[in-house]
Design a protein around this motif. Sequence first.
Motif, PDB file in Angstrom:
ATOM      1  N   PHE A  63       0.829  -1.202   0.000  1.00 26.45           N
ATOM      2  CA  PHE A  63       0.000   0.000   0.000  1.00 26.45           C
ATOM      3  C   PHE A  63       0.864   1.253   0.000  1.00 26.45           C
ATOM      4  O   PHE A  63       0.542   2.239  -0.644  1.00 26.45           O
ATOM      5  CB  PHE A  63      -0.927   0.013   1.218  1.00 26.45           C
ATOM      6  N   SER A  64       1.951   1.221   0.777  1.00 28.61           N
ATOM      7  CA  SER A  64       2.728   2.444   0.907  1.00 28.61           C
ATOM      8  C   SER A  64       3.739   2.592  -0.217  1.00 28.61           C
ATOM      9  O   SER A  64       3.887   3.673  -0.778  1.00 28.61           O
ATOM     10  CB  SER A  64       3.392   2.469   2.281  1.00 28.61           C
ATOM     11  N   ILE A  65       4.444   1.508  -0.580  1.00 28.55           N
ATOM     12  CA  ILE A  65       5.523   1.637  -1.567  1.00 28.55           C
ATOM     13  C   ILE A  65       4.965   1.701  -2.986  1.00 28.55           C
ATOM     14  O   ILE A  65       5.369   2.520  -3.792  1.00 28.55           O
ATOM     15  CB  ILE A  65       6.516   0.460  -1.459  1.00 28.55           C
ATOM     16  N   TYR A  66       4.010   0.813  -3.288  1.00 26.76           N
ATOM     17  CA  TYR A  66       3.560   0.712  -4.679  1.00 26.76           C
ATOM     18  C   TYR A  66       2.267   1.483  -4.957  1.00 26.76           C
ATOM     19  O   TYR A  66       1.978   1.808  -6.085  1.00 26.76           O
ATOM     20  CB  TYR A  66       3.395  -0.753  -5.064  1.00 26.76           C
ATOM     21  N   LEU A  67       1.458   1.743  -3.903  1.00 31.90           N
ATOM     22  CA  LEU A  67       0.205   2.471  -4.147  1.00 31.90           C
ATOM     23  C   LEU A  67       0.245   3.882  -3.562  1.00 31.90           C
ATOM     24  O   LEU A  67      -0.747   4.586  -3.577  1.00 31.90           O
ATOM     25  CB  LEU A  67      -0.978   1.693  -3.576  1.00 31.90           C
ATOM     26  N   SER A  68       1.393   4.280  -3.003  1.00 35.38           N
ATOM     27  CA  SER A  68       1.612   5.609  -2.395  1.00 35.38           C
ATOM     28  C   SER A  68       0.483   6.039  -1.457  1.00 35.38           C
ATOM     29  O   SER A  68       0.003   7.154  -1.543  1.00 35.38           O
ATOM     30  CB  SER A  68       1.840   6.709  -3.430  1.00 35.38           C
ATOM     31  N   GLN A  69       0.034   5.145  -0.600  1.00 35.94           N
ATOM     32  CA  GLN A  69      -0.936   5.520   0.431  1.00 35.94           C
ATOM     33  C   GLN A  69      -0.203   5.784   1.746  1.00 35.94           C
ATOM     34  O   GLN A  69       0.916   5.320   1.932  1.00 35.94           O
ATOM     35  CB  GLN A  69      -1.966   4.406   0.622  1.00 35.94           C
ATOM     36  N   SER A  70      -0.860   6.498   2.651  1.00 36.54           N
ATOM     37  CA  SER A  70      -0.217   6.823   3.928  1.00 36.54           C
ATOM     38  C   SER A  70       0.047   5.556   4.745  1.00 36.54           C
ATOM     39  O   SER A  70      -0.861   4.762   4.992  1.00 36.54           O
ATOM     40  CB  SER A  70      -1.121   7.768   4.718  1.00 36.54           C
ATOM     41  N   GLN A  71       1.313   5.371   5.145  1.00 35.85           N
ATOM     42  CA  GLN A  71       1.681   4.177   5.928  1.00 35.85           C
ATOM     43  C   GLN A  71       0.944   4.145   7.244  1.00 35.85           C
ATOM     44  O   GLN A  71       0.518   3.090   7.713  1.00 35.85           O
ATOM     45  CB  GLN A  71       3.185   4.187   6.219  1.00 35.85           C
ATOM     46  N   ALA A 113      -7.234   1.192  -1.818  1.00 32.35           N
ATOM     47  CA  ALA A 113      -6.616   0.471  -2.929  1.00 32.35           C
ATOM     48  C   ALA A 113      -7.242   0.885  -4.252  1.00 32.35           C
ATOM     49  O   ALA A 113      -6.533   1.163  -5.222  1.00 32.35           O
ATOM     50  CB  ALA A 113      -6.764  -1.035  -2.717  1.00 32.35           C
ATOM     51  N   VAL A 114      -8.576   0.945  -4.279  1.00 30.87           N
ATOM     52  CA  VAL A 114      -9.256   1.271  -5.541  1.00 30.87           C
ATOM     53  C   VAL A 114      -8.915   2.690  -5.970  1.00 30.87           C
ATOM     54  O   VAL A 114      -8.600   2.938  -7.147  1.00 30.87           O
ATOM     55  CB  VAL A 114     -10.786   1.102  -5.384  1.00 30.87           C
ATOM     56  N   SER A 115      -8.921   3.642  -5.030  1.00 32.78           N
ATOM     57  CA  SER A 115      -8.639   5.021  -5.426  1.00 32.78           C
ATOM     58  C   SER A 115      -7.185   5.161  -5.865  1.00 32.78           C
ATOM     59  O   SER A 115      -6.882   5.896  -6.802  1.00 32.78           O
ATOM     60  CB  SER A 115      -8.974   5.989  -4.294  1.00 32.78           C
ATOM     61  N   ALA A 116      -6.273   4.408  -5.219  1.00 32.18           N
ATOM     62  CA  ALA A 116      -4.873   4.467  -5.619  1.00 32.18           C
ATOM     63  C   ALA A 116      -4.696   3.885  -7.021  1.00 32.18           C
ATOM     64  O   ALA A 116      -3.998   4.440  -7.858  1.00 32.18           O
ATOM     65  CB  ALA A 116      -4.003   3.696  -4.629  1.00 32.18           C
ATOM     66  N   TRP A 117      -5.382   2.779  -7.273  1.00 40.31           N
ATOM     67  CA  TRP A 117      -5.279   2.119  -8.570  1.00 40.31           C
ATOM     68  C   TRP A 117      -5.813   3.021  -9.679  1.00 40.31           C
ATOM     69  O   TRP A 117      -5.211   3.180 -10.723  1.00 40.31           O
ATOM     70  CB  TRP A 117      -6.055   0.801  -8.510  1.00 40.31           C
ATOM     71  N   ARG A 118      -6.952   3.655  -9.407  1.00 37.43           N
ATOM     72  CA  ARG A 118      -7.536   4.543 -10.402  1.00 37.43           C
ATOM     73  C   ARG A 118      -6.661   5.778 -10.606  1.00 37.43           C
ATOM     74  O   ARG A 118      -6.530   6.279 -11.715  1.00 37.43           O
ATOM     75  CB  ARG A 118      -8.949   4.950  -9.990  1.00 37.43           C
ATOM     76  N   GLY A 119      -6.049   6.245  -9.482  1.00 37.60           N
ATOM     77  CA  GLY A 119      -5.146   7.384  -9.584  1.00 37.60           C
ATOM     78  C   GLY A 119      -3.973   7.076 -10.492  1.00 37.60           C
ATOM     79  O   GLY A 119      -3.587   7.876 -11.345  1.00 37.60           O
ATOM     80  N   ARG A 120      -3.429   5.852 -10.357  1.00 34.51           N
ATOM     81  CA  ARG A 120      -2.307   5.432 -11.187  1.00 34.51           C
ATOM     82  C   ARG A 120      -2.706   5.370 -12.657  1.00 34.51           C
ATOM     83  O   ARG A 120      -1.995   5.822 -13.532  1.00 34.51           O
ATOM     84  CB  ARG A 120      -1.824   4.051 -10.744  1.00 34.51           C
ATOM     85  N   ARG A 121      -3.913   4.796 -12.895  1.00 32.93           N
ATOM     86  CA  ARG A 121      -4.383   4.687 -14.277  1.00 32.93           C
ATOM     87  C   ARG A 121      -4.574   6.063 -14.887  1.00 32.93           C
ATOM     88  O   ARG A 121      -4.214   6.292 -16.042  1.00 32.93           O
ATOM     89  CB  ARG A 121      -5.692   3.904 -14.316  1.00 32.93           C
ATOM     90  N   ALA A 122      -5.131   6.991 -14.068  1.00 34.26           N
ATOM     91  CA  ALA A 122      -5.354   8.345 -14.567  1.00 34.26           C
ATOM     92  C   ALA A 122      -4.027   8.996 -14.929  1.00 34.26           C
ATOM     93  O   ALA A 122      -3.906   9.672 -15.956  1.00 34.26           O
ATOM     94  CB  ALA A 122      -6.091   9.160 -13.514  1.00 34.26           C
ATOM     95  N   LYS A 123      -3.006   8.751 -14.085  1.00 33.24           N
ATOM     96  CA  LYS A 123      -1.683   9.335 -14.327  1.00 33.24           C
ATOM     97  C   LYS A 123      -1.092   8.801 -15.630  1.00 33.24           C
ATOM     98  O   LYS A 123      -0.585   9.555 -16.456  1.00 33.24           O
ATOM     99  CB  LYS A 123      -0.764   8.977 -13.156  1.00 33.24           C
ATOM    100  N   ILE A 124      -1.185   7.466 -15.812  1.00 37.65           N
ATOM    101  CA  ILE A 124      -0.644   6.846 -17.025  1.00 37.65           C
ATOM    102  C   ILE A 124      -1.369   7.394 -18.254  1.00 37.65           C
ATOM    103  O   ILE A 124      -0.759   7.753 -19.252  1.00 37.65           O
ATOM    104  CB  ILE A 124      -0.798   5.304 -16.942  1.00 37.65           C
ATOM    105  N   PHE A 125      -2.709   7.517 -18.136  1.00 35.32           N
ATOM    106  CA  PHE A 125      -3.521   8.018 -19.247  1.00 35.32           C
ATOM    107  C   PHE A 125      -3.099   9.442 -19.605  1.00 35.32           C
ATOM    108  O   PHE A 125      -2.910   9.781 -20.774  1.00 35.32           O
ATOM    109  CB  PHE A 125      -5.001   7.980 -18.837  1.00 35.32           C
ATOM    110  N   GLU A 126      -2.887  10.246 -18.564  1.00 35.78           N
ATOM    111  CA  GLU A 126      -2.480  11.636 -18.763  1.00 35.78           C
ATOM    112  C   GLU A 126      -1.138  11.703 -19.492  1.00 35.78           C
ATOM    113  O   GLU A 126      -0.971  12.454 -20.451  1.00 35.78           O
ATOM    114  CB  GLU A 126      -2.359  12.302 -17.387  1.00 35.78           C
ATOM    115  N   ALA A 127      -0.214  10.864 -19.029  1.00 38.07           N
ATOM    116  CA  ALA A 127       1.117  10.846 -19.644  1.00 38.07           C
ATOM    117  C   ALA A 127       1.020  10.454 -21.111  1.00 38.07           C
ATOM    118  O   ALA A 127       1.697  11.033 -21.973  1.00 38.07           O
ATOM    119  CB  ALA A 127       2.013   9.864 -18.884  1.00 38.07           C
ATOM    120  N   GLN A 128       0.131   9.466 -21.406  1.00 43.37           N
ATOM    121  CA  GLN A 128      -0.006   9.011 -22.795  1.00 43.37           C
ATOM    122  C   GLN A 128      -0.583  10.114 -23.681  1.00 43.37           C
ATOM    123  O   GLN A 128      -0.105  10.337 -24.789  1.00 43.37           O
ATOM    124  CB  GLN A 128      -0.916   7.772 -22.843  1.00 43.37           C
ATOM    125  N   THR A 129      -1.625  10.806 -23.140  1.00 48.10           N
ATOM    126  CA  THR A 129      -2.218  11.868 -23.961  1.00 48.10           C
ATOM    127  C   THR A 129      -1.213  12.983 -24.200  1.00 48.10           C
ATOM    128  O   THR A 129      -1.148  13.536 -25.289  1.00 48.10           O
ATOM    129  CB  THR A 129      -3.470  12.465 -23.290  1.00 48.10           C
TER     130      THR A 129
END
Lengths: 326, 363
Positions: free
Chosen positions: A82-90, B341-357
């Motif tokens: 969660f913290s390293i790969y998903l950048s959430q608060s530890q 987890a879901v918000s982090a995952w979506r945040g990552r996807r949004a970032k990748i999408f932004e970089a691609q555009t």
Amino acid sequence: MNEFQVSILFAAVVAGAAPIILATLGETITERAGLINLSLDGSILLSAMAAFVTAYLTHSVAVGFIIGALVGALVAVLVAVFSIYLSQSQVAVGFVLTLMARDLAYFIGNPYSRLQGPQVMPLPIPLLADIPFFGPVFFNHNWPVYLSLVCIGILTWYMYRTPMGLALRAVGEHPKAVFARGMDPKKLQLFYAVCGGLLVGLAGATFSLSTKPGWGRPQGAEGTGWIALALVIFGGWHPVKAAIGAYLFSFLQVMGIYLQGWLPSIPTQVFQVAPFPLMIFTLLLISLAQKEAFLARVEKMPWIRPFIQMLSGTPPSALGKPHEAE
Amino acid sequence: MTMAQITSPGPAQLLKFVREFGLTLTVVVLFTTLVLLIAGAPPLDAYFYILKGSLGSWVKISHVLKTWVPLTLCGAGLLYTFRIGLWNIGIEGQVMMGAVFATLTLRLGLNSQWPMWFLGLSFAAAALGGGLWALIAGFLKTKGGVNEIFAGLGMNFVAQGLILWLIFGPWKRPGVASMSGTEIFPQSLWLPYISSLRLSPAAIALAVTAVLITAVMLRYSRIGLCLKAIGGNSQACVLYGLTPTHFMLLAMMFAGGFAGIAGCLQVSGVYHRLLPAISSNYGYLALLVVMLSNYNVWVVPFVAFFFACLNVGSIQLPMMLQLDSSLAGVIQGALVLATLAVSAWRGRRAKIFEAQTQEAVAK
């Protein structure tokens, strides 16, 4: 008290400190690598439950210890990912896991409450156990206690005398430098989170299979995780100093039992919460010891200086700040 | 930080929210079902009993509201400390100290002719007690440099010890002291309640007021702006002439005050005595409520209501299915983790999408 009683007292301190030392050393490794695993209080309980239940079902203490360690590692992996790969608060993830692991332990462990299960057998070391005083204090225990003693030495050697230990300390201080040396800071942190989690899991298993055998709600290990987290700071992120802290805490606990007998007028609750104000007080001293104004004022009191020197320790500078790849 | 992020909802965002919510819920239901299967329990029956036990009748709903009130009060209080970037884990002890101060005031009013005065006074005393307890942790942080998590946690254990000592010592029941708490107060010192539901409207009104005050304070007042600014960048605020430590203490005081009132309601509105478990872990749970609400004041009451339903509903589990009631905590924790987890995952996807555009635009 004669010598006989003193040796019993110290033997109880060494035995009682075993799970606390394992948990404290585990957290020390994790934090030295730059990651805070706040979930200790919950993961100790969850691994204690898992260890007791598997040992009960398989009639094997060894299987219990393995499963307990793996459960501890699993919780640590969650915090790390969660913290390293998903950048959430530890802190946030660790705190949620503290509560969740505890509730999960109570829920799944419920049918196994107050059952008579297997325990670790005492294993006095031949010859060494016969040494007067030191024999009963150090060499008349079971193997988790010896493991806790051996771990202090191995970990200190590993951290300060091997190249891998250098990398461990470096990734907590300056992950970018580690990256520049061709290592992956994220993988290193994940690896040491798992190592720390394994030790925390062993601590839990030691509770339910040796120190406070059995499972129930409450198990008796509640609160230990928070103590271990404080001891890491108390020990200035050094394994030996952290272990000394664990022995001091265990000594306080054992003395509490004695003092209750001697001073029945003082309510038992006072002894139970005594370590926590002490924890705040030591944390206060540690932080004050780094302030110039405070040191200048203390200059006139020479007796206090050794304490300050003992307590001074700086946290790994990248603690809680995960490495971001450019 | 997502902490202070508040966006006005548009249709696209609503759709995104629904999609994220659906994904989170699926993950949580799958996980909880797995846990129930491991425990050897019938999952559908368990869900049914939780639902029936929380919303099945008006009496059950009033139980839920009794849990909702302290959760909402603590949640509102925690918004101040989260806004400035503090982790007020000591809120559990602040609830306890509110309960202690309220009990103290009510004990003084035992033989008084104007019990209503003491009832009113108990709220002020409780807010003071919780606020002072929070201030200690605040001073340890600002003056002593002790991390607020450890300071708060230590203070929680001290408060718990204090309550146990009071129940078994000075305030013990005539005859035998026991874990069942102090002697029950006479009815004149109870918060007025609807007799059929044993629910006091004043408690609900207080919780609603707390949410409204917090919303106004955080969104429209200078203090709210300062808290947010310091939480975002405390060094820049020093340049603007703000003193971060003062606002930290202020935020702690607000949180402690709200938590103290929650503790007071536990004494005068719910249990009518001091119990060892008077705070019922509501402070810790409120931390999860606020995290799941994404630190948004308008979402807090709804999440608190849902958490209260889980807590009250799961009381049926030991009776009906011989399971431990801690399943509620497992579901609550899983919800928060899955949301992160879901918000982090979506945040990552949004970032990748932004970089691609951006790359596509550059070409």
